[in-house]
Design an enzyme around this catalytic site. Structure first.
Site, PDB file in Angstrom:
ATOM      1  N   GLU A 473      -2.767  19.048   3.406  1.00 34.05           N
ATOM      2  CA  GLU A 473      -3.772  19.382   4.398  1.00 34.05           C
ATOM      3  C   GLU A 473      -4.412  18.116   4.926  1.00 34.05           C
ATOM      4  O   GLU A 473      -4.640  17.173   4.172  1.00 34.05           O
ATOM      5  CB  GLU A 473      -4.846  20.297   3.800  1.00 34.05           C
ATOM      6  CG  GLU A 473      -4.331  21.684   3.445  1.00 34.05           C
ATOM      7  CD  GLU A 473      -5.463  22.615   3.061  1.00 34.05           C
ATOM      8  OE1 GLU A 473      -6.606  22.138   3.009  1.00 34.05           O
ATOM      9  OE2 GLU A 473      -5.194  23.801   2.826  1.00 34.05           O
ATOM     10  N   GLY A 474      -4.695  18.108   6.238  1.00 37.05           N
ATOM     11  CA  GLY A 474      -5.353  16.973   6.850  1.00 37.05           C
ATOM     12  C   GLY A 474      -6.793  17.296   7.169  1.00 37.05           C
ATOM     13  O   GLY A 474      -7.365  18.260   6.663  1.00 37.05           O
ATOM     14  N   PHE A 550       9.833  13.527   9.058  1.00 35.38           N
ATOM     15  CA  PHE A 550       9.577  13.893   7.665  1.00 35.38           C
ATOM     16  C   PHE A 550       9.862  12.691   6.767  1.00 35.38           C
ATOM     17  O   PHE A 550      10.896  12.031   6.902  1.00 35.38           O
ATOM     18  CB  PHE A 550      10.459  15.069   7.264  1.00 35.38           C
ATOM     19  CG  PHE A 550      10.411  15.396   5.798  1.00 35.38           C
ATOM     20  CD1 PHE A 550       9.248  15.865   5.205  1.00 35.38           C
ATOM     21  CD2 PHE A 550      11.535  15.226   4.996  1.00 35.38           C
ATOM     22  CE1 PHE A 550       9.205  16.164   3.856  1.00 35.38           C
ATOM     23  CE2 PHE A 550      11.504  15.521   3.650  1.00 35.38           C
ATOM     24  CZ  PHE A 550      10.337  15.996   3.079  1.00 35.38           C
ATOM     25  N   ASN A 555       3.723   9.285   0.077  1.00 37.72           N
ATOM     26  CA  ASN A 555       2.984   8.107   0.531  1.00 37.72           C
ATOM     27  C   ASN A 555       3.280   6.896  -0.342  1.00 37.72           C
ATOM     28  O   ASN A 555       3.747   7.012  -1.472  1.00 37.72           O
ATOM     29  CB  ASN A 555       1.477   8.395   0.598  1.00 37.72           C
ATOM     30  CG  ASN A 555       0.863   8.608  -0.764  1.00 37.72           C
ATOM     31  OD1 ASN A 555       0.868   7.718  -1.619  1.00 37.72           O
ATOM     32  ND2 ASN A 555       0.310   9.799  -0.995  1.00 37.72           N
ATOM     33  N   ASP A 610      -7.991   3.191   9.434  1.00 40.42           N
ATOM     34  CA  ASP A 610      -7.862   3.724   8.069  1.00 40.42           C
ATOM     35  C   ASP A 610      -6.525   3.304   7.479  1.00 40.42           C
ATOM     36  O   ASP A 610      -5.809   4.116   6.894  1.00 40.42           O
ATOM     37  CB  ASP A 610      -8.004   5.247   8.084  1.00 40.42           C
ATOM     38  CG  ASP A 610      -8.199   5.818   6.675  1.00 40.42           C
ATOM     39  OD1 ASP A 610      -8.438   5.025   5.741  1.00 40.42           O
ATOM     40  OD2 ASP A 610      -8.106   7.045   6.508  1.00 40.42           O
ATOM     41  N   ARG A 614      -2.155   4.968   1.101  1.00 39.51           N
ATOM     42  CA  ARG A 614      -2.080   6.434   1.156  1.00 39.51           C
ATOM     43  C   ARG A 614      -1.694   6.934   2.542  1.00 39.51           C
ATOM     44  O   ARG A 614      -1.258   8.078   2.692  1.00 39.51           O
ATOM     45  CB  ARG A 614      -3.429   7.025   0.739  1.00 39.51           C
ATOM     46  CG  ARG A 614      -4.553   6.657   1.670  1.00 39.51           C
ATOM     47  CD  ARG A 614      -5.887   7.258   1.260  1.00 39.51           C
ATOM     48  NE  ARG A 614      -6.949   6.767   2.128  1.00 39.51           N
ATOM     49  CZ  ARG A 614      -7.598   5.636   1.942  1.00 39.51           C
ATOM     50  NH1 ARG A 614      -7.297   4.896   0.900  1.00 39.51           N
ATOM     51  NH2 ARG A 614      -8.546   5.243   2.769  1.00 39.51           N
ATOM     52  N   ASP A 628      -0.937   8.784  10.785  1.00 38.96           N
ATOM     53  CA  ASP A 628      -2.307   9.037  11.244  1.00 38.96           C
ATOM     54  C   ASP A 628      -2.810   8.016  12.255  1.00 38.96           C
ATOM     55  O   ASP A 628      -4.010   7.904  12.465  1.00 38.96           O
ATOM     56  CB  ASP A 628      -3.281   9.101  10.056  1.00 38.96           C
ATOM     57  CG  ASP A 628      -3.101  10.374   9.254  1.00 38.96           C
ATOM     58  OD1 ASP A 628      -2.489  11.319   9.780  1.00 38.96           O
ATOM     59  OD2 ASP A 628      -3.560  10.427   8.103  1.00 38.96           O
TER      60      ASP A 628
END
Length: 810
Positions: A473-474, A550, A555, A610, A614, A628
């Site tokens: 989940e983000g 994908f 990570n 960020d 991760r 992200d």
């Protein structure tokens, strides 16, 4: 309890304090040599103890102490200047011994932790066996003699402690005892320093435990009539190797009236047990400093045997007088180093109450204050209105969508590279309106449907997509694994594994706007090998699906952790076998690929904000892909992005200007890349280990930086330090980092796999360190202190030529 007392008194500053006590009050101490770690010895009752104080120069006087109490020559304890002997030790002889050798130029200090085994357990064991032999001579299978003392199975102890496990049993004939570690026979050569097994006490003893001693220890007791076993679990907690950290702003300056009471508070963070002392600065012959630059001080409060740390953190001064005014210092030390903070006490005589102003003056004051408050309220309202209008205008000009008459128009920018062919068209508002159902979401219940444009270059038919298991989940949605057909235009029947981003059931209108904004940003950014690329989207006849590449291996942080070699101090799992060996080349390759991805994003004027391990994903072919980045803001027309909303901030990865001023630039991303480099070369370690987040701000301002990881070469560590430069403009660009890492990768391409038992300096070429470090400290092994005259990170002290070296010359 004895070991706790010993650790509490194992301190660097004892030599300074005792030297001051032995000298006349107020005289500055001779500069001391830095003492080494205490030497630990464990003896049985009745053994002989011999300790020797080895000074580097001829000494004038040697003083011996036990637990801070001076020793005298006698029948039990014999003192021969630099030697101390006890012919037959007793349990009461356990404690911290110290020798203080006074020389002409310096003082020398040595510490010894002495632990004498209590024979009480042996007596209990013997009495149990005697009772058994008197009561019963019949054959008997083994049984536990004291099962109540074996109920505690998990033992968590700090590193360097002595651990004892006992499995006392009865049986006829007398059972034999065997020890296993993690289900296999435990042999002495399997552990550095070995271990002791006392058969008559049914005990195993391991001295100075280390993280590699973690595991399950099983005692197997058996005779010919049966066998029993019991397992203890040992967890060794690694100490955080740094000197005490004092909370910023404490102790604080105080103002008091004669006759009142005052408290100073000093908050201390330390893994090794700290020693805390309160000092008052005094004057001798009109001077506050001695000839050697050290201040004259008087000890006000010193920790005793029964004093707790909480009691020592507070200094109370009762019935304050004018003589109590002055400077007070909280001094904290441990076996690594020492720290201190000072505060001032100002004392006034009692002031008689002043006459109240007349009524006219009060009325004028009330009117003025009221008028001022009205002006402030009007000004605030005007500024808020202007800010709201500007924000709305900026929002409309960005890639994000905004709802107007149940439609979400998209405005695309045209100042992008040819890599993003789908975004080369100038922005019309809606290409081909189509309705997107909100799926009856409770948060979207006020708006039943939205109109989204259809982009034929990216649109994927829903029947060509089969959703699989959730991946995570983000911040505003969830990610699912899926299989898509026809992603490759040349092979329309080929099935490709993809990741699909979608909204959660409780999504808001802003969440939908953010997801579309991220999708549009990915279209404009274009494709690159080292970023997560957009593959397509489902915008028609159902919920919005954003289809991206994908990454099968998750990570980078977890990817590195599962590949740690056995025995690495950050992690221990006796059942885990590394997936594959990691070489220096592999680690440098990870850093190189991330730098290439960030170089590409920087060329597209995107700030990540960020960047961390991760947020880097790893494909099946070990390709690093930055994720992200679509949440980053476009900065074609500005040089920095200032964050104006408060949210969860990854403070340990953030540059000082981002932390303190909320300014995000490409240079702040470079700082984060330096922390990511540290993560890579600690194989997924957590930055700033053992340091509370609230203390990180002060430490960064003072110029502290993390030390070189053990698996990192000198050249790569210098690259990290360049990324952590206090002045953003002095940090390297991602283009320079790519070039440096490319060169390093070519030099390390034929090196062997990681070997943690040897130094890795052999992998580093002769790379001179030309950086100046005018206030670096070798006493702190969690941080290194890097500050120059032109850097805004020097500690701020009141103007005094001797401030900052109050207790030790550097």
């Amino acid at each position: 309890m004895k070991m706790m007392m010993i650790m509490k008194t194992t301190l660097l500053l004892i030599s300074v304090l005792l030297t001051q006590a032995l000298q006349s009050q107020g005289r500055p101490a001779i500069q001391d040599e830095a003492p080494a770690e205490p030497t630990s010895y464990t003896l049985d009752s009745g053994e002989k103890l011999e300790l020797s104080c080895k000074a580097k120069e001829d000494t004038q006087k040697v003083t011996w102490t036990k637990d801070l109490v001076p020793l005298v020559d006698g029948e039990h304890t014999r003192l021969r200047n630099d030697q101390m002997e006890i012919e037959k030790v007793e349990p009461t002889d356990s404690g911290l011994y110290a020798c203080f050798a006074q020389g002409l130029n310096s003082n020398h200090t040595e510490y010894f932790n002495i632990s004498v085994t209590d024979e009480e357990d042996e007596v209990d064991s013997s009495s149990e066996e005697a009772k058994l032999s008197n009561d019963q001579n019949l054959p008997m299978a083994p049984v536990w003699a004291q099962p109540d003392k074996m109920e505690k199975k998990l033992h968590a102890v700090p590193a360097s402690k002595t651990v004892k496990f006992r499995c006392q049993a009865n049986g006829n004939p007398t059972p034999t005892l065997k020890w296993l570690k993690n289900g296999k026979e435990f042999k002495r050569d399997q552990r550095i320093g070995g271990f002791k097994v006392r058969e008559h006490m049914w005990t195993i003893i391991m001295e100075s435990v280390v993280p590699s001693d973690r595991g399950n220890y099983t005692c197997l007791v058996e005779n010919r009539h049966g066998s029993i076993n019991h397992t203890y679990q040992l967890d060794v907690v690694e100490r955080s190797p740094h000197r005490p950290i004092l909370q910023a702003g404490l102790p604080a300056n105080r103002t008091a009236v004669v006759g009142s009471d005052v408290e100073f508070e000093c908050k201390v963070f330390s893994d090794p047990q700290p020693h805390i002392q309160w000092l008052k600065h005094i004057e001798v012959n009109g001077s506050r400093y001695g000839p050697d630059g050290l201040p004259y001080v008087r000890a006000l409060k010193t920790a005793g045997v029964n004093t707790t740390d909480k009691e020592m953190e507070v200094l109370q001064i009762r019935n304050v007088s004018l003589e109590d005014a002055g400077e007070y210092t909280c001094l904290a030390g441990n076996s690594i180093g020492h720290s201190h903070h000072s505060a001032w006490l100002t004392v006034y005589k009692a002031v008689p109450p002043t006459q109240l102003p007349n009524q006219t003056y009060l009325e004028v004051l009330i009117y003025c204050v009221g008028f001022f408050l009205i002006c402030v309220m009007v000004g605030t309202a005007v500024l808020a209105k202007m800010h709201s209008s500007a924000k709305k205008s900026d929002f409309n000009s960005q890639l994000a969508v905004h709802k107007l008459a149940k439609s979400i128009p998209l405005r695309r920018q045209v100042t992008v590279s040819v890599d993003s062919s789908s975004s080369m068209h100038s922005g019309g508002m809606l290409v081909r309106p189509s309705r997107l159902s909100s799926s009856g979401s409770p948060m979207l219940s006020g708006v039943s449907e939205y109109e989204l444009p259809q982009d034929p270059r990216w649109e994927v038919q829903r029947d060509r997509l089969v959703l699989g298991k959730p991946l995570g989940e983000g911040c505003f949605g969830q990610v699912m694994m899926a299989e898509a057909m026809g992603m490759d235009k040349e092979k329309p029947n080929r099935i490709t594994k993809v990741a699909v981003k979608m909204l959660k059931s409780d999504a808001t209108e802003k969440d939908l706007s953010d997801l579309i904004s991220e999708m549009e940003m990915m279209k404009i950014i274009g494709k690159h090998k080292n970023i997560i690329n957009l593959l397509g989207a489902c915008t028609q006849d159902g919920p919005l699906y954003v289809i991206v590449e994908f990454a099968a291996k998750g990570n980078l942080r977890e990817y590195l952790r599962v590949r740690r070699p056995p025995g690495m101090e950050y992690c221990y799992n006796p059942d885990q076998v590394p997936v594959e060996n990691m070489s220096i080349k592999d680690l440098v390759s990870c850093a190189y690929q991330v730098a290439r991805g960030m170089e590409y994003l920087a060329s597209k004027k995107c700030i990540h904000r960020d960047l961390a391990a991760r947020n880097v994903l790893v494909t099946e072919d070990n390709v690093m892909k930055i994720a992200d980045f679509g949440l980053a803001r476009d900065i074609h027309h500005i040089d920095y992005y200032k964050k104006t909303t408060n949210g969860r901030l990854p403070v340990k990865w953030m540059a000082p200007e981002a932390l303190f001023d909320r300014i995000y630039t490409h240079q702040s991303d470079v700082w984060s890349f330096g922390v990511l480099l540290w993560e890579i070369f600690t194989l997924g370690g957590s930055p700033y280990p053992g340091v509370p987040v609230e203390e990180l701000f002060k430490l960064l301002k003072e110029g502290h930086r993390m030390d070189r990881p053990s698996t990192c070469t000198h050249e790569l560590y210098m690259m990290m330090r360049d990324c952590w430069h206090a002045v953003p403009s002095q940090r390297p660009t991602f283009k320079q980092l790519v070039e440096d890492l490319d060169r390093t990768l070519s030099m390390t391409s034929n090196q062997e796999y990681l070997d943690l038992s040897v130094s890795l300096d052999q992998f580093s070429p002769n790379f001179p360190d030309t950086r100046s470090s005018t206030c670096s400290s070798g006493e702190d092994s969690v941080f290194s202190h890097d500050a120059g005259a032109d850097e805004p990170c020097l500690p701020k002290f009141p103007p005094h030529p001797n401030r900052g070296v109050a207790f030790k010359k550097r």
